[in-house]
Design an enzyme around this catalytic site. Structure first.
Site, PDB file in Angstrom:
ATOM      1  N   GLY A 150       0.830  -1.199   0.000  1.00 30.32           N
ATOM      2  CA  GLY A 150       0.000   0.000   0.000  1.00 30.32           C
ATOM      3  C   GLY A 150       0.865   1.249   0.000  1.00 30.32           C
ATOM      4  O   GLY A 150       2.063   1.196   0.319  1.00 30.32           O
ATOM      5  N   CYS A 151       0.256   2.371  -0.360  1.00 32.19           N
ATOM      6  CA  CYS A 151       1.025   3.609  -0.479  1.00 32.19           C
ATOM      7  C   CYS A 151       1.506   4.106   0.886  1.00 32.19           C
ATOM      8  O   CYS A 151       2.698   4.361   1.073  1.00 32.19           O
ATOM      9  CB  CYS A 151       0.191   4.677  -1.175  1.00 32.19           C
ATOM     10  SG  CYS A 151      -1.447   4.937  -0.462  1.00 32.19           S
ATOM     11  N   TYR A 152       0.605   4.201   1.860  1.00 35.63           N
ATOM     12  CA  TYR A 152       1.029   4.652   3.192  1.00 35.63           C
ATOM     13  C   TYR A 152       2.069   3.698   3.790  1.00 35.63           C
ATOM     14  O   TYR A 152       3.086   4.139   4.316  1.00 35.63           O
ATOM     15  CB  TYR A 152      -0.173   4.768   4.130  1.00 35.63           C
ATOM     16  CG  TYR A 152      -1.079   5.957   3.904  1.00 35.63           C
ATOM     17  CD1 TYR A 152      -0.590   7.257   3.986  1.00 35.63           C
ATOM     18  CD2 TYR A 152      -2.437   5.789   3.648  1.00 35.63           C
ATOM     19  CE1 TYR A 152      -1.439   8.352   3.822  1.00 35.63           C
ATOM     20  CE2 TYR A 152      -3.284   6.881   3.472  1.00 35.63           C
ATOM     21  CZ  TYR A 152      -2.779   8.158   3.559  1.00 35.63           C
ATOM     22  OH  TYR A 152      -3.625   9.241   3.392  1.00 35.63           O
ATOM     23  N   PRO A 153       1.806   2.366   3.766  1.00 33.84           N
ATOM     24  CA  PRO A 153       2.797   1.450   4.335  1.00 33.84           C
ATOM     25  C   PRO A 153       4.184   1.605   3.709  1.00 33.84           C
ATOM     26  O   PRO A 153       5.189   1.523   4.424  1.00 33.84           O
ATOM     27  CB  PRO A 153       2.189   0.070   4.037  1.00 33.84           C
ATOM     28  CG  PRO A 153       0.720   0.310   4.073  1.00 33.84           C
ATOM     29  CD  PRO A 153       0.547   1.659   3.423  1.00 33.84           C
ATOM     30  N   THR A 154       4.265   1.842   2.423  1.00 37.99           N
ATOM     31  CA  THR A 154       5.581   1.979   1.792  1.00 37.99           C
ATOM     32  C   THR A 154       6.375   3.100   2.447  1.00 37.99           C
ATOM     33  O   THR A 154       7.538   2.919   2.835  1.00 37.99           O
ATOM     34  CB  THR A 154       5.417   2.235   0.285  1.00 37.99           C
ATOM     35  OG1 THR A 154       4.813   1.081  -0.318  1.00 37.99           O
ATOM     36  CG2 THR A 154       6.762   2.507  -0.384  1.00 37.99           C
TER      37      THR A 154
END
Lengths: 346, 346, 346, 346
Positions: free
Chosen positions: A149-153
């Site tokens: 996911g974008c936030y997790p990255t």
């Protein structure tokens, strides 16, 4: 030439895949699907993507498109991806799934946060979490990648060195993220309309965002003990970019320079991570349209708190660029192929 | 490999040149100058331009940099470019000048509008106006290119077919242009600060903008009789892009489709012009970061007025991309080399 | 105290009416309707409108709300307003209609451009076009006001003095308008989403926008002969504001100062028109949130063309502010009551 | 009528004071100073502030302006304010200082963070920190108000109830703030230019921002023991608004509703604080142009962390609006006088 198919190409992640793949010398885009836009040309939706002016969207008829390609990118909504991933994977294809459906290793956790059953637990067991900085070796030999996911990255890349090198305490870490509006997808919604978003700024889904368990899963795996996080996303009035500001107590006295050294060593050869020198901090504008993650460090010696700031482009490193990076690794292509763009200035 | 030098690389046109040239397989950037930033690295000013992290700005010492390169791009302020262009040209180098100093063939007209003397009239006589759609043949054999202004590029491309095919009257043509803020350059100026520009919109320099004689020169040359224009620029609260809306009375009855056909035939093989089908109009967002000019046509039969809308990226087709296009033509490279990017969406 | 009711209060014009009326010392908002939001409080939709926290939307049940108020503002979609206007008017109430339904005096023209029948021609005959600068006297004694469209307000105010004083030719006048996104209304639509509008700019409905006949009707009435216009609207990536740039050939030689004098005399005592001195031009940011129309003048002597630029806030002078101005005139209140706000800076 | 003078009226805080005071029925603006713009009219700089079209900036000649007014607002740069405050105060005038010069009670702390000596320690001892929610009583009888900083206002209001009611631990509190660009002032600076700020987002001055000791001073005073904070400001690409996200560990188990109750009781009668119900969070757009502080609460029971989000307009509640509120209290005017505006939507 590798033939790839993009399932779900009318959203922002899908069309960003098309854009990036168009510059990739080893790849042919064999087709693209969209239920709502089937029959239309890509340029009917996105007039600027002129290289695709003769490519039309088709329905996602799995049996028919199966033979069109060797690798399938799936940029479908969560839950809708489960079935297609399982199908292409079981048919022996390579699959890179940009949805959340195969990211959480524990199906129960998935069902708890996404409120839908996971119907393909066996296939789920085969998925590799596609963060190259952590799982490069496994990605190389996998046929099923769950693209992060974008936030997790942004959050995981910011915390990894500190956690693995035991610089910080794991007791609730604070992750305060701010995302551009493309992160919400391409859809008709008053709350996403220009006049509501422009000149505004707000937090949302505080403590309840679905990327929380994904972040905790990977941070826990990184340091071998359970990590919990306070994750707060905010909506920025910009098209692209995620800036994440992270706070954690240091376990002993450090200097900013000392921590930067730890980070530089950790990410030494990583092609897409840039650790900034002391006193410089990331700006989403510096990574826009690129696959880079910029990391800035500040050790607050007054409070003994480590503050880490990361910036990525949510659609590139946070989605489609990372997906292409995973493809490059899986296929043995040079890792930066198709991914060495620098940002527009301004 | 062609060695090029960028004189004036700390402004937006200069760093856009660097960005575009970084993807060009036939070119090496041998150096870059900036008076204010001499000694600093390119990435000190523009952290995202990571490929230039070991390139430092130097002073524009003409004698010294002369042997460093075969082709010189000049992205200097108007008037400051005169001398450097003359020097490099007389030393046998290829020169592409992005300033206005060599665009107006009549030195008197230049002096009248720019309020400085032109001290190199002989060299001025050698310059070719670098609009490839008009002067491709001359560009091929020239050593001195006066790269067109941003507003003139959008205006001239919009009017050329109509004028050459005698579809419209030449009596004062209305050219209403709207430019992104990067067109004003990179500088410390309250009037260009975020809080003044954001959520604002205004016209400026009505009837007195210096691009007016440049537009008139080229339109007059195109149709063989003197053309005058009402040119009104406006300041858009966006980073990049120029949209130009043009109005001219048609000489007889036409349909929108009929005019589109004229335009399509005229621009048939042009690599960077896109004539839109009836009912579609350009958007600066569709050409951002690209070298394309989008043209939309509407023949208003009620008023017998032809309305033409063009969109370009002021820093690419309106400046640095066109400069690279001119270089490609001069050097015999494939014309689209380094210039086939598609826009970020969104 | 005058009791007013706002029919259609969940869109931008409706909630702008609520905001303006909240500061009006002679008025009580007796109720507000919305079909979609009936039952919700105003602050459920617009948390900032705190003074309305105990006012709930109700359904537009005409019979029931009839006795609640003496004056009805209608901010309903075009065509939906016809019936309600007719009802309240025939029941003896004062009506100010913000839709287009009663603006065009010729029902055929209305039906031609809006593609719906006009079912209340007798009532249509009673409507006064609510542009105070032209129709103040009639407004004073009327019970039915057709509040002008946003684009027509900016265009007509810009042209009125030039036309009435016969400074310009009437043969096709060029009206190039640029509107903030709130002009498109509050709705779920991909084309109005932040990521599509932000950093973009485009023309739309060229030569076919429905405000065209409204502009022509009023300009023709002003100068006594039929006037046709080329009207091109554009979509600006800002919340509010319309800037209109107008071009017309002068009938003889004039100076900028001379024309400014004509405009200043014409608008001498108007409370909401501001004619700028020579060399200054309007900016939508200078009128945001206010009921002012700024007018800038430039006589281009080179081309003998008069260029007029006007700026208004499309939701205030272009809609709800003008509606309140009309109410003030109808009721004999001081004209500026509730309307003397200055813009936020920045 | 109270005569007031605005020292420093060409910046954003100064002209916001003018705007707000223009609607205040008890006040006359007797004059305004600006060194750079002396001799110009207010409307030369801010054409929209039409009510001040005959008010010209004058030099800050203290002796001369002394008799012009009874109350002096100072919106001067830090350090420059010290002397003027002392002068007007000693001459028996009422003074409201918007700079930081009299906010820190400990002159050493001031000198440490601001790197200039404090030359008026006796006068410093007289200053009252102008946060009405805390110091209302003292403000009433004071002649010298140190108007709070923008970031401290949002941070302190968010933390006050939790600290005073001992809901949270005081060990380093996390304060993550995001401010609109007007917070940086009105100046010519490349880093504040539209093209640098727009579509960007970054943190700055991490752990070293000068508002840190001000926040710590007031939080420590509130709970009687020393409080340290990690304060990180960020730059938002909007004109106005500060959103502050605060994290602190709860001392025992709470629910979101339980904490909201604590906040509602604490702020019960405050005219400018709005505690949102469970599940709703602030948006800077909801308070723009207003003197309100919106507070949203989320008790994350998974991590036992209290998350508080506040939104203010940095130029109103964070500067000039709060200054007028302080004036109202000092003078015995009704507290909301001149301050009851609702936000523009959109």
């Amino acid at each position: 030439m590798l033939k790839v198919f993009v399932c779900g190409g009318s959203g922002y992640a899908g069309c960003e895949l098309l854009r990036i793949l168009s510059t990739h010398p080893e790849v042919i885009v064999a087709g693209v699907s969209s239920e709502k836009s089937a029959g239309k040309y890509v340029t009917d939706l996105f007039p600027g993507l002129y290289k695709y002016r003769s490519l039309a969207y088709e329905h996602l008829q799995k049996e028919e498109i199966l033979k069109k390609a060797d690798l399938f990118f799936l940029a479908l909504p969560h839950a809708e991806s489960q079935d297609a991933v399982d199908f292409f994977y079981r048919q022996g294809k390579k699959v890179i799934d940009l949805s959340a459906d195969y990211r959480l290793r524990d199906a129960e956790v998935y069902e708890d946060w996404y409120r839908v059953p996971h119907r393909f637990r066996k296939t789920l067991g085969k998925a590799v979490y596609g963060l190259p900085e952590v799982y490069r070796k496994k990605i190389r030999t996998s046929r099923l990648i769950a693209n992060p996911g974008c936030y997790p990255t942004g959050a995981i890349l910011g915390l990894l060195p500190a956690l693995k090198k035991k610089v910080i305490d794991v007791s609730p870490i604070i992750i305060d993220s701010k995302s551009g509006t493309s992160g919400a997808g391409r859809k008709a919604d008053v709350a996403l309309s220009f006049c509501e978003v422009n000149e505004g700024f707000k937090a949302y889904a505080i403590g309840s965002h679905r990327h929380t368990p994904e972040i905790e899963q990977e941070l826990s795996a990184a340091c071998g003990i359970p990590v919990t996080v306070n994750f707060t996303p905010h909506l920025l009035p910009v098209d692209r970019g995620i800036l994440t500001t992270i706070y954690a107590p240091a376990v002993k006295k450090y200097t900013t320079e000392g921590i930067i050294k730890v980070y530089e060593e950790f990410y030494g050869n990583e092609p897409f991570v840039r650790v900034l020198e002391s006193g410089r901090y990331p700006n989403i504008k510096n990574v826009r349209g690129t696959n880079y993650c910029e990391i800035g460090i500040r050790m607050n010696e007054r409070t003994n708190t480590l503050i880490i700031v990361t910036a990525i482009d949510n659609l590139v490193k946070g989605a489609s660029g990372q997906a292409v990076h995973n493809m490059n690794i899986m296929m043995g292509f040079e890792e930066k192929t198709g991914l060495d763009a620098m940002p527009l200035i301004p």
